[in-house]
Design an enzyme around this catalytic site. Sequence first.
Site, mmCIF file in Angstrom:
data_model
loop_
_atom_site.group_PDB
_atom_site.id
_atom_site.type_symbol
_atom_site.label_atom_id
_atom_site.label_comp_id
_atom_site.label_asym_id
_atom_site.label_seq_id
_atom_site.Cartn_x
_atom_site.Cartn_y
_atom_site.Cartn_z
ATOM 1 N N SER A 172 -14.718 3.776 -0.073
ATOM 2 C CA SER A 172 -14.600 4.673 0.315
ATOM 3 C C SER A 172 -12.761 4.713 0.205
ATOM 4 O O SER A 172 -12.330 4.080 -0.456
ATOM 5 C CB SER A 172 -14.695 3.422 2.133
ATOM 6 O OG SER A 172 -13.698 3.111 2.284
ATOM 7 N N LYS A 173 -12.411 5.336 1.593
ATOM 8 C CA LYS A 173 -10.828 5.832 1.088
ATOM 9 C C LYS A 173 -9.980 4.926 0.819
ATOM 10 O O LYS A 173 -8.979 4.393 0.014
ATOM 11 C CB LYS A 173 -10.354 6.524 1.949
ATOM 12 C CG LYS A 173 -10.376 8.483 2.079
ATOM 13 C CD LYS A 173 -9.698 8.997 3.269
ATOM 14 C CE LYS A 173 -10.460 9.964 3.408
ATOM 15 N NZ LYS A 173 -11.052 10.595 4.477
ATOM 16 N N ARG A 174 -10.346 3.309 1.232
ATOM 17 C CA ARG A 174 -9.754 2.162 1.246
ATOM 18 C C ARG A 174 -9.548 1.617 -0.289
ATOM 19 O O ARG A 174 -8.633 1.230 -0.855
ATOM 20 C CB ARG A 174 -10.235 1.303 1.799
ATOM 21 C CG ARG A 174 -10.081 1.135 3.181
ATOM 22 C CD ARG A 174 -10.266 -0.232 4.450
ATOM 23 N NE ARG A 174 -12.288 -0.070 3.820
ATOM 24 C CZ ARG A 174 -13.069 -0.862 3.966
ATOM 25 N NH1 ARG A 174 -12.090 -2.131 2.874
ATOM 26 N NH2 ARG A 174 -13.564 -0.762 3.508
#
Length: 505
Positions: A260-262
């Site tokens: 994900s974006k993390r």
Amino acid sequence: MSTRVRYAPSPTGLQHIGGIRTALFNWLFAHSTGGKFVLRLEDTDRTRYDPAFEQNLYDTFTWLGIYWDEGPDVKGPFAPYVQSQRNELYQKYANELLDKGQAYRCFCSSQRLEEIRAQREAAKSQETGYDRHCRNIECEESDRRAKSGESFTIRLKIPLNNTDNSAAITRFYDKLLGDIEWKNSDINPDPVLLKSDGFPTYHLANIVDDHLMGITHVLRAQEWLSSTPLHAILYKAFGWEPPVFCHLPMVMGQDGKKLSKRHGAASVDEFRRQGYLPEALINYTALLGCSYEEGKDIYTKDELGKLFSVDKLNKAPAVFDYKKLEWYNSHYIRMKSNKELAALSLPWAIEQGLFGTGKDGGSLTEKEMELYTAAMDLVRERANYLPDIPAKLGYLFSEPPLPQAEEFIPKKSDQKNAYALLHMGKDMIPSFFPDGKAASDEEIENMVKEKAEKESVKLGDLLMPLRVAITGSRVSPPLFASIRLLGETRCLARINSALTILAGD
Ligand code: GLU
Ligand code: ZN
């Protein structure tokens, strides 16, 4: 029978690395089997639909160079390929299941459904989902209530018992994971197929379309695996042959959590903005969860299209390694010609103000573009991302601020000596441009080496002040090529300014 596969995104977000992996594997599968690749827009969730996401889908795949044989933009024999334009079909098939007794109308209001949820929560009940309240309403009553205008949804009747009263189990085959069994009691109770507004849910639309569009293989992310028992039940309810399922290994970040974006860039837009090349993204993504030849990393899309096979897929999740992707990116940057690389990196050059502020692509002079193109040779080997390219070339387009005297001084030397060394460099400059035209980098190098030998100075000591004077820095792209590109007059002017600095105390 020739194969037909599809990518069926819902335009409710930007195209993500997981999505393009699914699309790519389907494309590769179609190519490796001589089949067709279809794009179908699953836009039935009208509240989350945004035309910008649809545009993003087309932009992303155009950028990646992945094309479908049939789809909303290219048409095909099974058009329309957009679910919101196929509503009548879903209604027809939902009614077919109603008639067959495989589905039923549910008249429960959303308020009632909410109440059950709240009651269960208060009672800490394990039960979830619909309570099958309307499952046993008689047909006549159901028809009458529908006719009188009562609002309803259509729900699938998940079989709970076999004829011998044993608990019903759904079995299906996954080409990668093998035979899979699922207790029907573990499936979401009687899911909605057609909503009260007449729109289908994902499950109904997906199955009807896969069937009508002749899809032979469904390659999709493993997160859809839990929907597949329900799909298998739907195929059986319709009496249709299901396609071959193949759930692709998940893509994880280094920490084992879903990418994900993390973890870093995740949408293709973001990769693009950061200066990745589509070839790098495709090559790396194609290897996520798939092993080809031992020890070989570099594959073109067409090579992969020949080599791909489901047998080469791994069951274990794939870990997305940004470092490895960077390696691919620098590899593909190196494969580009000067002209290609200059064109690809130009937007960043302009954004960074390399040619001066306010300059856009249109106002660049031919000379500037020529210099920029030639300069690609100087940075190609050292750039991991496209914006790295102009970032290293500022000194070619404007006069670099010269540092203080100490910066020019080689190790174990002093300012006076640095002055003498730079002077030696200055004296050589005209010889690098015989008849006004620059000698080759190799010729320049030989001249410098000869000079160092003749004057009994270390080559590195001779080059250090010259490099700082020409490029403004002790660390720079190749010096001789820089001298060649800057030309005699600009080199001499820079050296003269540097000599003034070194002459002071
Ligand atoms: N519309 C679903 C998605 O957004 C399709 C899943 C499938 O391939 O069945 O991914
Ligand atoms: Zn109900």
